[in-house]
Write a protein that holds these residues in place. Sequence first.
Motif, PDB file in Angstrom:
ATOM      1  N   ARG A 164      50.524 -39.571 -41.171  1.00  0.00           N
ATOM      2  CA  ARG A 164      49.951 -39.255 -42.466  1.00  0.00           C
ATOM      3  C   ARG A 164      50.939 -39.669 -43.566  1.00  0.00           C
ATOM      4  O   ARG A 164      51.967 -39.035 -43.752  1.00  0.00           O
ATOM      5  CB  ARG A 164      49.602 -37.777 -42.527  1.00  0.00           C
ATOM      6  CG  ARG A 164      48.518 -37.452 -41.509  1.00  0.00           C
ATOM      7  CD  ARG A 164      48.108 -36.008 -41.495  1.00  0.00           C
ATOM      8  NE  ARG A 164      46.872 -35.845 -40.759  1.00  0.00           N
ATOM      9  CZ  ARG A 164      46.191 -34.712 -40.657  1.00  0.00           C
ATOM     10  NH1 ARG A 164      46.639 -33.625 -41.269  1.00  0.00           N
ATOM     11  NH2 ARG A 164      45.078 -34.647 -39.970  1.00  0.00           N
ATOM     12  N   VAL A 165      50.603 -40.740 -44.246  1.00  0.00           N
ATOM     13  CA  VAL A 165      51.495 -41.361 -45.223  1.00  0.00           C
ATOM     14  C   VAL A 165      51.256 -40.752 -46.598  1.00  0.00           C
ATOM     15  O   VAL A 165      50.112 -40.634 -47.046  1.00  0.00           O
ATOM     16  CB  VAL A 165      51.264 -42.887 -45.264  1.00  0.00           C
ATOM     17  CG1 VAL A 165      52.144 -43.531 -46.315  1.00  0.00           C
ATOM     18  CG2 VAL A 165      51.533 -43.485 -43.886  1.00  0.00           C
ATOM     19  N   VAL A 166      52.322 -40.373 -47.272  1.00  0.00           N
ATOM     20  CA  VAL A 166      52.218 -39.695 -48.562  1.00  0.00           C
ATOM     21  C   VAL A 166      52.079 -40.705 -49.707  1.00  0.00           C
ATOM     22  O   VAL A 166      52.774 -41.716 -49.745  1.00  0.00           O
ATOM     23  CB  VAL A 166      53.455 -38.801 -48.798  1.00  0.00           C
ATOM     24  CG1 VAL A 166      53.388 -38.149 -50.177  1.00  0.00           C
ATOM     25  CG2 VAL A 166      53.537 -37.731 -47.723  1.00  0.00           C
ATOM     26  N   HIS A 167      51.170 -40.408 -50.637  1.00  0.00           N
ATOM     27  CA  HIS A 167      50.964 -41.230 -51.836  1.00  0.00           C
ATOM     28  C   HIS A 167      51.089 -40.363 -53.081  1.00  0.00           C
ATOM     29  O   HIS A 167      50.835 -39.157 -53.042  1.00  0.00           O
ATOM     30  CB  HIS A 167      49.568 -41.857 -51.828  1.00  0.00           C
ATOM     31  CG  HIS A 167      49.361 -42.890 -50.765  1.00  0.00           C
ATOM     32  ND1 HIS A 167      49.520 -44.230 -51.003  1.00  0.00           N
ATOM     33  CD2 HIS A 167      48.998 -42.771 -49.461  1.00  0.00           C
ATOM     34  CE1 HIS A 167      49.262 -44.900 -49.887  1.00  0.00           C
ATOM     35  NE2 HIS A 167      48.945 -44.034 -48.939  1.00  0.00           N
ATOM     36  N   LEU A 168      51.464 -41.007 -54.187  1.00  0.00           N
ATOM     37  CA  LEU A 168      51.575 -40.329 -55.471  1.00  0.00           C
ATOM     38  C   LEU A 168      50.670 -41.037 -56.474  1.00  0.00           C
ATOM     39  O   LEU A 168      50.783 -42.246 -56.652  1.00  0.00           O
ATOM     40  CB  LEU A 168      53.027 -40.342 -55.957  1.00  0.00           C
ATOM     41  CG  LEU A 168      53.340 -39.570 -57.237  1.00  0.00           C
ATOM     42  CD1 LEU A 168      53.089 -38.084 -57.049  1.00  0.00           C
ATOM     43  CD2 LEU A 168      54.797 -39.811 -57.653  1.00  0.00           C
ATOM     44  N   GLN A 169      49.769 -40.276 -57.103  1.00  0.00           N
ATOM     45  CA  GLN A 169      48.814 -40.853 -58.038  1.00  0.00           C
ATOM     46  C   GLN A 169      49.016 -40.319 -59.454  1.00  0.00           C
ATOM     47  O   GLN A 169      49.228 -39.112 -59.645  1.00  0.00           O
ATOM     48  CB  GLN A 169      47.370 -40.526 -57.607  1.00  0.00           C
ATOM     49  CG  GLN A 169      47.027 -40.929 -56.198  1.00  0.00           C
ATOM     50  CD  GLN A 169      47.113 -42.427 -55.973  1.00  0.00           C
ATOM     51  OE1 GLN A 169      46.990 -43.216 -56.919  1.00  0.00           O
ATOM     52  NE2 GLN A 169      47.343 -42.833 -54.728  1.00  0.00           N
TER      53      GLN A 169
END
Length: 348
Positions: free
Chosen positions: A105-110
């Motif tokens: 589960r790869v973390v993203h920042l929006q």
Amino acid sequence: MSQDGTKVISEDKIVFDGTVSHPTLEGPKFYKRNGYYYIMAPAGGVPTGWEVVFRSKNVYGPYEDRIVLRQGKTDINGPHQGGFVELESGESWFVHFQDLEVYGRVVHLQPVTWINDWPAMGENIDSGLCGQPVLEYKKPNVGKEYPVTAVAASDDFSSDTLGLQWQWQANNCDSWYSLTENPGSLRLYGIGASGEDAYMWNLPNVLTQLWQAPSMITTVKISMPKGTGKNKAALGVIGLKYGYIALQDNGTVIFVKGETSGSGANAKEYLVADKIISETSVYLRTEVIGHRNAMDAKVMCSYSPDGKNFSVLGDFDAMQGKWVGAKHAVFVSGEKCGYADFSDFKIM
């Protein structure tokens, strides 16, 4: 709830039922901003869902609902769960994850833009409230510049404590390892497990590390005292389908494959190949080869007496674990007094 948070003091009430329009609604976060109560939650399932926001002036509703982030035309499926953050600089951001199966589960920042008291997340491509994830964006303004850094992966074991990149497969015991017995190396000990208890999936004393790239080569030097073949020291990749290459204390290198449904009782493990090298020290290597769709990977297992020329002993298709991606793994199994030293752990 009571002021001290120890008990419920009123009846519960359903404020929104997402069965029809937002199925699999889970992981809600509750906020209050500018006079509105907000509930932010993912819906639609982990690999295929979206982020929905509910808004009301009254804590009990009724709540309006809007989808504010979904995959759109991007490769970022989901996006799932996460949380909203508002910085002192006034910027708003949303952190979430993307499920990439074997890669975890790869973390993203929006980035978040507020439009008429509704949050629009990511890239607002149609001037509406629903955005799609961005893969690159300017960094948040936290009042200071920080250099670009990478998550630690390789380890020379020069510290007297394990690095934060390492995770034990179970609640750890100090008797499983030492960083001081042979400085500059990690000494791992067997726990006396035998039979199915000695399968890598069932062993508690397996030291693991999450993958940080779609393709990588992991190499470690292993040294262990000569013995009768009851002990082995291994480097592998663990998941619901797994494999490892190991040095036995009789000077034999072995390649083992395994699989499980997630329950220890259903684990299976079998020897695929072996090679007598008559050495007490060897370099072991796993090479992760990412496939084109970036959701699965093949792992090549090889060995070398000198760390330069490697011979492949076998390969397997890796698979994610339970709610987590595949992981690098090192361990020693066999007699309780058995041990091996791991050094020069490198990931490239």
